[in-house]
Write a protein that holds these residues in place. Structure first.
Motif, mmCIF file in Angstrom:
data_model
loop_
_atom_site.group_PDB
_atom_site.id
_atom_site.type_symbol
_atom_site.label_atom_id
_atom_site.label_comp_id
_atom_site.label_asym_id
_atom_site.label_seq_id
_atom_site.Cartn_x
_atom_site.Cartn_y
_atom_site.Cartn_z
ATOM 1 N N HIS A 83 0.806 -1.221 0.000
ATOM 2 C CA HIS A 83 0.000 0.000 0.000
ATOM 3 C C HIS A 83 0.840 1.274 0.000
ATOM 4 C CE1 HIS A 83 -3.589 -2.368 0.596
ATOM 5 N NE2 HIS A 83 -3.061 -2.937 1.673
ATOM 6 N N SER A 84 2.151 1.146 0.037
ATOM 7 C CA SER A 84 3.063 2.297 0.058
ATOM 8 C C SER A 84 2.729 3.245 1.205
ATOM 9 C CB SER A 84 3.025 3.052 -1.272
ATOM 10 O OG SER A 84 3.453 2.217 -2.308
ATOM 11 N N ILE A 85 2.618 2.686 2.407
ATOM 12 C CA ILE A 85 2.386 3.481 3.599
ATOM 13 C C ILE A 85 3.593 3.313 4.526
ATOM 14 C CG2 ILE A 85 -0.138 3.400 3.465
ATOM 15 C CD1 ILE A 85 -0.137 1.153 5.506
ATOM 16 N N THR A 86 3.726 4.210 5.477
ATOM 17 C CA THR A 86 4.854 4.129 6.399
ATOM 18 C C THR A 86 4.621 3.002 7.399
ATOM 19 O OG1 THR A 86 3.919 5.656 8.017
ATOM 20 C CG2 THR A 86 5.223 6.620 6.217
ATOM 21 N N TYR A 87 5.697 2.616 8.066
ATOM 22 C CA TYR A 87 5.579 1.563 9.073
ATOM 23 C C TYR A 87 4.690 2.006 10.234
ATOM 24 C CZ TYR A 87 6.699 -2.061 12.394
ATOM 25 O OH TYR A 87 6.584 -3.088 13.283
ATOM 26 N N ASP A 88 4.767 3.265 10.621
ATOM 27 C CA ASP A 88 3.913 3.768 11.698
ATOM 28 C C ASP A 88 2.438 3.699 11.325
ATOM 29 O OD1 ASP A 88 6.057 4.299 13.366
ATOM 30 O OD2 ASP A 88 6.219 6.393 12.718
ATOM 31 N N ASP A 92 -0.372 1.366 13.187
ATOM 32 C CA ASP A 92 -1.639 1.871 13.715
ATOM 33 C C ASP A 92 -2.824 1.105 13.135
ATOM 34 O OD1 ASP A 92 -0.321 3.747 15.250
ATOM 35 O OD2 ASP A 92 -0.613 5.381 13.801
ATOM 36 N N ALA A 93 -2.810 0.887 11.824
ATOM 37 C CA ALA A 93 -3.902 0.156 11.189
ATOM 38 C C ALA A 93 -3.951 -1.287 11.674
ATOM 39 C CB ALA A 93 -3.753 0.203 9.668
ATOM 40 N N TYR A 94 -2.786 -1.906 11.827
ATOM 41 C CA TYR A 94 -2.718 -3.289 12.301
ATOM 42 C C TYR A 94 -3.212 -3.404 13.738
ATOM 43 C CZ TYR A 94 -0.863 -7.919 13.380
ATOM 44 O OH TYR A 94 -0.740 -9.227 13.765
ATOM 45 N N SER A 95 -2.810 -2.461 14.581
ATOM 46 C CA SER A 95 -3.274 -2.470 15.971
ATOM 47 C C SER A 95 -4.787 -2.339 16.046
ATOM 48 C CB SER A 95 -2.621 -1.337 16.761
ATOM 49 O OG SER A 95 -1.239 -1.494 16.809
#
Length: 142
Positions: A83-88, A92-95
């Motif tokens: 998705h070309s998103i940052t690890y942070d 957040d999305a995973y949490s």
């Protein structure tokens, strides 16, 4: 994984080791040979064990939630590439996705028609897409 410390979360991205210390503090190290992503088979819970632990109360539910988070943590790395998103942002999305899965299992709305991994992946994917939509609509707002 050997070397796990209470209160610390370790993730591996290639040869880079990311240790989440809590309160937004992240420590990066490099290792010569990182272990395989996820947990080894001896420390993995089966799906039935995860569901059973997440329907309990107290420390058993907490351990089940931690196990669920750690068992599929590699999805964050996949999301940063896909998705070309940052690890942070992926964290957040995973949490949020893990909390949604825990809530669904604990209030028994999870029907078990799919595996927990599939269910978690779909929620996580939708949260990533929502994040991308939010970023793209806010880009041009005044």
């Amino acid at each position: 994984m050997p070397g796990w410390n209470i209160g610390r979360k370790k993730f591996y991205l290639g040869k880079q080791q990311i240790i989440y210390l809590g309160a937004g503090v992240v420590f990066l190290t490099f290792s010569r040979s990182p272990p395989a992503m996820g947990l080894d088979n001896a420390s993995r819970f089966s799906e039935q064990d995860l569901i059973l632990s997440l329907t309990q109360d107290g420390i058993t539910r907490r351990r089940g939630g931690d196990q669920l988070f750690e068992q599929y943590a590699y999805l964050m790395h996949d999301a940063t590439r896909k998705h070309s998103i940052t690890y942070d942002e992926a964290y957040d999305a995973y949490s949020d996705a893990v909390l949604s899965v825990i809530d669904s299992i604990s209030n028994r709305s999870f029907e078990g028609r799919s595996s927990i991994k599939t269910y978690l992946y779909q929620i996580f994917h939708n949260k990533c897409v929502d994040l991308i939509r939010k970023k793209s609509t806010n880009k041009y707002s005044v």
